[in-house]
Design an enzyme around this catalytic site. Structure first.
Site, PDB file in Angstrom:
ATOM      1  N   TYR A  28      -5.255  36.454 103.844  1.00  0.00           N
ATOM      2  CA  TYR A  28      -4.466  37.642 103.501  1.00  0.00           C
ATOM      3  C   TYR A  28      -4.996  38.272 102.212  1.00  0.00           C
ATOM      4  O   TYR A  28      -5.186  39.491 102.137  1.00  0.00           O
ATOM      5  CB  TYR A  28      -2.997  37.235 103.335  1.00  0.00           C
ATOM      6  N   ALA A  29      -5.241  37.442 101.204  1.00  0.00           N
ATOM      7  CA  ALA A  29      -5.747  37.943  99.928  1.00  0.00           C
ATOM      8  C   ALA A  29      -7.100  38.624 100.110  1.00  0.00           C
ATOM      9  O   ALA A  29      -7.350  39.700  99.552  1.00  0.00           O
ATOM     10  CB  ALA A  29      -5.859  36.799  98.924  1.00  0.00           C
ATOM     11  N   SER A  44      -8.249  40.027 102.807  1.00  0.00           N
ATOM     12  CA  SER A  44      -8.076  41.285 103.539  1.00  0.00           C
ATOM     13  C   SER A  44      -7.577  42.381 102.614  1.00  0.00           C
ATOM     14  O   SER A  44      -8.010  43.545 102.719  1.00  0.00           O
ATOM     15  CB  SER A  44      -7.113  41.096 104.714  1.00  0.00           C
ATOM     16  N   LYS A  45      -6.670  42.045 101.695  1.00  0.00           N
ATOM     17  CA  LYS A  45      -6.118  43.046 100.791  1.00  0.00           C
ATOM     18  C   LYS A  45      -7.114  43.425  99.698  1.00  0.00           C
ATOM     19  O   LYS A  45      -7.114  44.575  99.219  1.00  0.00           O
ATOM     20  CB  LYS A  45      -4.811  42.542 100.178  1.00  0.00           C
TER      21      LYS A  45
END
Length: 246
Positions: free
Chosen positions: A153-154, A156-157
């Site tokens: 997630y990190a 991707s962000k």
């Protein structure tokens, strides 16, 4: 009426931050459309809460270009242009780094990073018809400091921040701005599932304002980035995190 008569499309608008953005945009006078992945009931509830006709909710999968193209064409045919695009659709699967599977990684990247890329690409013909367009990427503090238990997630962000900057450079000649709104810990369904982990609890204790944010507070920042008040802001990351990261 900061967004009076602006045409806006919000991906993932049926719940959480996306729903709050839809409601705030409607309140500020925008003509709002939103996409949702599969929950028809949630989409209906959002339309009712925001006072929107049912055709403003469009079922679409941001991972699938054909689905995205169909949704954007529906908005384009109805309104002729898109003034504001909010790439909000996102997922998370909190998992320790050594337990993340290839499938987990690919799922997160497909929705959170490829999705905004595909949606923005397909929206270009309609954004370019706007006299002053705005693209808002819904980022996260996780993409800035490496969120606990969310390597995929990190990543991707973090990639979304770079993508937004590329879009800002590419679309500046068309008077289209692109910015990332990096949300901190926000009270939502996604956050509720993560708060049981000690690492996430420790991060929450580091928030200077000593509380989680609300979806409405994130939506207010989105209104600013969508409005003409931010007409000289592009390529930036706006942190709305209560002082968790700066």
């Amino acid at each position: 009426m900061e967004l009076k008569d602006k045409v806006a499309l919000v991906t993932g608008g049926s719940r959480g931050i996306g729903r709050a953005v839809v409601e705030a945009f409607v309140r500020e006078g925008a003509k709002v459309y939103f996409t949702y992945a599969s929950n028809d009931a949630a989409a209906v509830e959002t339309c009712q809460a925001a006072g929107l006709a049912s055709d403003r909710a469009i079922r679409a999968d941001v991972r699938d270009r054909a689905s995205v193209k169909k949704a954007l064409e529906a908005v384009g045919q109805a309104e002729g242009r898109i003034d504001v695009l909010v790439n909000n659709a996102g997922i998370n699967k909190p998992t320790d780094f050594d337990a993340i599977t290839d499938e987990d990684w690919d799922d997160i990247m497909a929705v959170n990073l490829k999705g905004p890329f595909v949606v923005t690409q397909e929206a270009l013909p309609f954004l370019r018809k706007s006299p002053a367009g705005s693209v808002i990427q819904m980022g996260s503090v996780s993409g800035q400091y490496g969120g606990p238990r969310t390597a995929h997630y990190a990543a991707s962000k973090a990639g979304l921040i770079s993508l937004s900057q590329v879009i800002a450079r590419f679309l500046a000649p068309d008077n289209i701005r692109s910015n990332t709104l990096a949300a901190g810990l926000v009270a939502s369904e996604m956050a509720a599932g993560a708060m049981s982990n000690p690492a996430v609890k420790a991060a929450a204790e580091s928030v200077l304002l000593k509380r989680m944010g609300t979806t409405a507070e994130i939506a207010e920042a989105a209104v600013f980035l969508a409005s003409d008040r931010s007409s000289y802001v592009t390529g930036q990351t706006l942190n709305v995190n209560g002082g968790l990261y700066f």
